[in-house]
Design an enzyme around this catalytic site. Sequence first.
Site, mmCIF file in Angstrom:
data_model
loop_
_atom_site.group_PDB
_atom_site.id
_atom_site.type_symbol
_atom_site.label_atom_id
_atom_site.label_comp_id
_atom_site.label_asym_id
_atom_site.label_seq_id
_atom_site.Cartn_x
_atom_site.Cartn_y
_atom_site.Cartn_z
ATOM 1 N N ASP A 93 -16.379 98.541 73.957
ATOM 2 C CA ASP A 93 -17.516 97.880 72.909
ATOM 3 C C ASP A 93 -18.846 97.414 74.079
ATOM 4 O OD1 ASP A 93 -15.591 97.811 70.491
ATOM 5 O OD2 ASP A 93 -15.192 96.330 70.657
ATOM 6 N N LYS A 146 -21.102 102.190 75.491
ATOM 7 C CA LYS A 146 -20.918 103.733 75.335
ATOM 8 C C LYS A 146 -21.539 105.181 74.864
ATOM 9 C CE LYS A 146 -16.701 103.325 76.204
ATOM 10 N NZ LYS A 146 -16.584 101.093 75.897
ATOM 11 N N GLY A 183 -14.869 103.785 68.283
ATOM 12 C CA GLY A 183 -15.338 103.875 67.915
ATOM 13 C C GLY A 183 -16.381 103.795 68.100
ATOM 14 N N HIS A 184 -17.433 105.015 67.501
ATOM 15 C CA HIS A 184 -18.949 104.194 68.308
ATOM 16 C C HIS A 184 -20.046 104.690 67.318
ATOM 17 C CE1 HIS A 184 -17.414 108.392 69.958
ATOM 18 N NE2 HIS A 184 -18.568 108.501 69.236
ATOM 19 N N GLN A 217 -12.873 102.505 74.947
ATOM 20 C CA GLN A 217 -12.180 101.313 75.686
ATOM 21 C C GLN A 217 -12.834 101.080 77.225
ATOM 22 O OE1 GLN A 217 -9.231 103.595 74.954
ATOM 23 N NE2 GLN A 217 -10.085 102.627 72.934
HETATM 24 P P1 IMP Z 1 -4.064 99.926 71.060
HETATM 25 O O1 IMP Z 1 -5.836 100.723 71.855
HETATM 26 O O2 IMP Z 1 -4.860 99.885 69.483
HETATM 27 O O3 IMP Z 1 -3.158 99.548 71.177
HETATM 28 O O4 IMP Z 1 -4.735 98.194 71.129
HETATM 29 C C1 IMP Z 1 -5.061 97.806 72.489
HETATM 30 C C2 IMP Z 1 -5.358 96.424 72.740
HETATM 31 O O5 IMP Z 1 -6.702 97.859 73.210
HETATM 32 C C3 IMP Z 1 -6.446 95.688 71.024
HETATM 33 O O6 IMP Z 1 -6.444 94.658 72.328
HETATM 34 C C4 IMP Z 1 -7.672 96.599 70.766
HETATM 35 O O7 IMP Z 1 -8.175 95.732 70.176
HETATM 36 C C5 IMP Z 1 -8.623 96.711 72.482
HETATM 37 N N1 IMP Z 1 -8.484 98.173 72.333
HETATM 38 C C6 IMP Z 1 -8.546 99.619 72.175
HETATM 39 N N2 IMP Z 1 -9.465 100.051 70.928
HETATM 40 C C7 IMP Z 1 -10.562 99.423 71.767
HETATM 41 C C8 IMP Z 1 -11.725 99.840 71.543
HETATM 42 O O8 IMP Z 1 -11.992 100.705 71.351
HETATM 43 N N3 IMP Z 1 -12.630 98.410 71.714
HETATM 44 C C9 IMP Z 1 -12.645 97.632 71.945
HETATM 45 N N4 IMP Z 1 -10.933 96.792 72.260
HETATM 46 C C10 IMP Z 1 -10.102 97.783 72.503
#
Ligand code: IMP
Length: 405
Positions: free
Chosen positions: A12, A15, A39-40, A209
């Site tokens: 977040d 990017k 998500g963007h 991420q």
């Molecule tokens: P997962 O990627 O859904 O398995 O989640 C694993 C961890 O990464 C969790 O703490 C999510 O909140 C975090 N996470 C996954 N994708 C994002 C993102 O795009 N932005 C921020 N946190 C993320």
Amino acid sequence: MVRVIVGTQFGDEGKGRAVEFLAPHTQVIARYQGGANAGHTIHINREPFVFHLVPSGIIYPHTLCIIGNGVALDPEELIKEIKVLKQKGINIENRLFLSLYAHIVMPYHKSKDDLNNSIGTTHRGIGPCYEDKCTRIGIRLMDLLSPEILEEKLKHNLSIFNSFNLEFKSIYEQYLSFGKFLSPFVTDTAVLLNQWIDEGKEVLLEGAQGLLLDIDHGTYPFVTSSNPHSGGACCGLGISPTRIDEVIGVTKAYTTRVGKGPLPTRLSPEIEKKVREFGKEYGATTGRPRRCGWLDIPLLHRAMMVNDIKQILLTKLDVLDKLPEIKICKEYKDMDAQWYNSANLETLEPIYETLPGWMTPTQNIRKYKDLPTNAKRYIERISELLGVKMMAIFIGPQKEDSIEL
Ligand code: IMP
């Protein structure tokens, strides 16, 4: 020139905005890992849309966009995004290319993600999809184009995941129809990308991420299941490390984190509330409120080191416009910044440097020299502490809200 864009914090960082900013000078944009957990927000005619899979550069008609083999691809989500783009009149034919080797997020991945969620995932089935990839039972995009292979693999996988009571026929038919819809876009993207690099095209490789959520380099186990690290771009797209010319970091002017895991520089509730409201700090994918913290130099150092980042794009500086003072965590008490883990990050005491705020709106400023003195002081201090150059500063959500340096 081949550049990788990497988030240097907990995701977040903005990017998508950074890619949008660089897209006018770029011909190829390729996404290398993650999935619809990211998500963007993209603005089409100033109207915001949240995209999860399609690279944000797609809105520029001159760009070629790739979703690489390293992405956990949710076809349902991708089809939704393609439909929005079409409705908005954005032509994607011969502009969007999907790797036939990308692993597919299946309904049982989402069920499994819902069931075992001790670290606060996004429930998008990403971890279970990569799990299947590693146990060698994953379904790939190419399999959606072969009815017999899909049948065989799906039957096998449902026999393993039958506790979710999922019915073969409806999933089989639905995923075959997804394959049919996506088939015009499916190709061996590694061949295309290597060819485009050979031709000297300007290429941007986009991670999802951030480094601190990297499965190897993040705050394990509170991490995602892939490598946002710049090296992930090579495996996730099929190019050699020798192809990469530069890694650019994207750093938010403060820290945020969604999901569980340590956030050592967390703000006091009163300041966090302000920052969350000004910065609209709610997860783009899940809507969860993000925890907010001061800028964390030791963790950022780590991100700069492992990615060899020399230049950053600093985002959301304007969110700090109304704070009378701003802190930077310079180091932690009793800690060698080269060694950390989730457990000790929870207990470490940050040592702060306090800088005066600027208490002036910055959103309409377009030249660095016109920024308030204290804002420049903050930016220059970050640059000095991290030993990186600033490539641009973002001071608002729209494309034009940026200061190029
Ligand atoms: P997962 O990627 O859904 O398995 O989640 C694993 C961890 O990464 C969790 O703490 C999510 O909140 C975090 N996470 C996954 N994708 C994002 C993102 O795009 N932005 C921020 N946190 C993320």
